[in-house]
Motif scaffolding. Sequence first.
Motif: not given
Lengths: 149, 504
Positions: B275-283
Amino acid sequence: MKTHRLVSCFCWITLSLFVMISSYRMGLGGVHSPGPGLMPFLLGVLLLFPSFYLLAEPLFRKREEEPAGEKAGRGQYRKIGMVLVSLVVFCLLLERLGYMLSMSLFCLALFRIMNNRWRTILIGSALTILITYYGFTFLGLKLPEGIFR
Amino acid sequence: MPDILSGLLSGFQVAFDPLNLLFCFAGVFIGTLIGVLPGIGPIGAMSILLPMTFGLSPVSSLIMLAGIYYGAQYGGSTTSILVNIPGEAASIVTCLDGYQMARQGRAGPALGIAAFGSLIGSTFSIIVLMFSVITLARVALKFGPPEYFSLICLSLLISVYLARGSFAKSIIMIILGLLLGCVGIDSVTGIPRFTFGSPSLYDGIGVSQIAMGLFGIAEVFENLEESLSRVVFKTRVKNLLPNLEDWKKSIGPIARGSILGFPLGILPGGGAVLASFLSYALEKRISKNPEKFGTGAIEGVAGPETANNAGAGGAFVPLLALGIPPNAVMALLLGALIVHGVAPGPTFITKHPQVFWGVIASMYVGNIMLLVLNLPLIGLWVKLLKVPYRIMMPLILVFCLIGAYSINNSVVDVLVMVLFGVVGYLLRKSGYDSAPLVLSFILGPLLETTFKQSLIMSDGSFSIFTQRPISAVTLAIAALLLISTAFSYYRKAKADVAFGDGGA
């Protein structure tokens, strides 16, 4: 890395064969009434596939994918070895000498292995033993008394 | 809706019991400590404390262990921001912008937004968790052994797909975990399997010994390879409340992090880290100034920290509704519940409403406690960060040894833990991820039981797995996943061969 891979593949294949032979001896049963050996036998067979794949992988993957991490120096491996020996010795002495004595020796050894000063070693070991002994005894854990029985 | 409200009210009654409040605080405190201090993660800590919860009630035990898990998500951000070393895996991305903010004198707002984002993400996930578990549990009442077997196969396959490193190595870890689950007396025939004549193995290998070895002892061995020196950011941490500008920039990432994180937590092998990795990539992807990421963009802290806490909450859904843990941490919680004679699954809410609602309510309470622990008490954690690893390491090992001994007051358990510590270290050196092993170890007995039950139901016919719709769809998804992974490996191998020929 190559040695790691070969050794690990050899281990998996050996494990797989061992599991298959042992499971077969337990009895596989039939599909109507599966025996105790059926599940481990199937798992042993399944284990062969990725094991052989890993063994054969360099034949069709030219580029090395595993990152070349920093290898630990001999000093670090010696430290790991000493910690491991301390753990095993602790296990062997725990019930003979009792918690207080064996944990004292263990803490002294470990703090020393980590290159602490003697003051830190002695204070750290003493505090660790006292706090853990009385703390866990208060929580209801029975720690071995050994020679103080 | 009235059922949910009455359930929640009774849950708060349980959560506000003084003893449960104490255990909740202990859990979140230890979780924050574990998250702050590199060297041991939430799985190692939970496995050490697990035997000590055997004397507690199921609800108290689960409240404390769950507190450690979501507490670690909060604590991990502190060390990421102040030291540039992630306290645990889900806080790795927080290092990228959090530490840069600290270097610019904005450690306070970084810590503040991480804490508030974590609170919002957790609160969102708890609310959605309540409704999801109830709905999924109703659907799962239609599940029989074939459905469970197929679902477990899919879970294990997805966890392999999402695991770090090589696909083949992850499959080996899954199979190894399943094999370890076979050790002990077979529940149907009573025949000992792989016990080598030792009565200590008749009950199988305990999950605590395995987890403490693989994640406690092995981690210590790995850390001994390098000198872990930490430079704690020297300026005083001040102005913990983010200003209006910080909130304006962060509100979008927090909202997106909550919505993205929760379903990712449900995925097997997913959880807080993914979740944290994908959120960073999305932002970074949707930002108008992506070049600012990595230089101190507050969005790079707000989004991932919210997502990892939302993901941690989401991970409870399959555990509580189906009794299938999606990751190694939840697998440990399942182990704890089984020891207490509480089996999560579709009937969990109706048979053990106090446990379910008590844990849900305590999560609300625990998150408020965490906000207090992580903001006003930040000075305490900064002091702890300065404790050198040469003092932490012996303490970690001492707790592992006591934890292992306390299981059955037996030295054999300690030796088993040390053995798995060596195995775990060797696995890490060879590029194997231990998390799928623990997950499959816990699910193995259930997989075997449902497999045998399915064959008995169908009178030996394997078609039962394809004739029942839910099972068929689940297995089809698993097969597609396997085929697509194999196909991408084949294409990569073909490209490698072509590259090699071209370069020759």
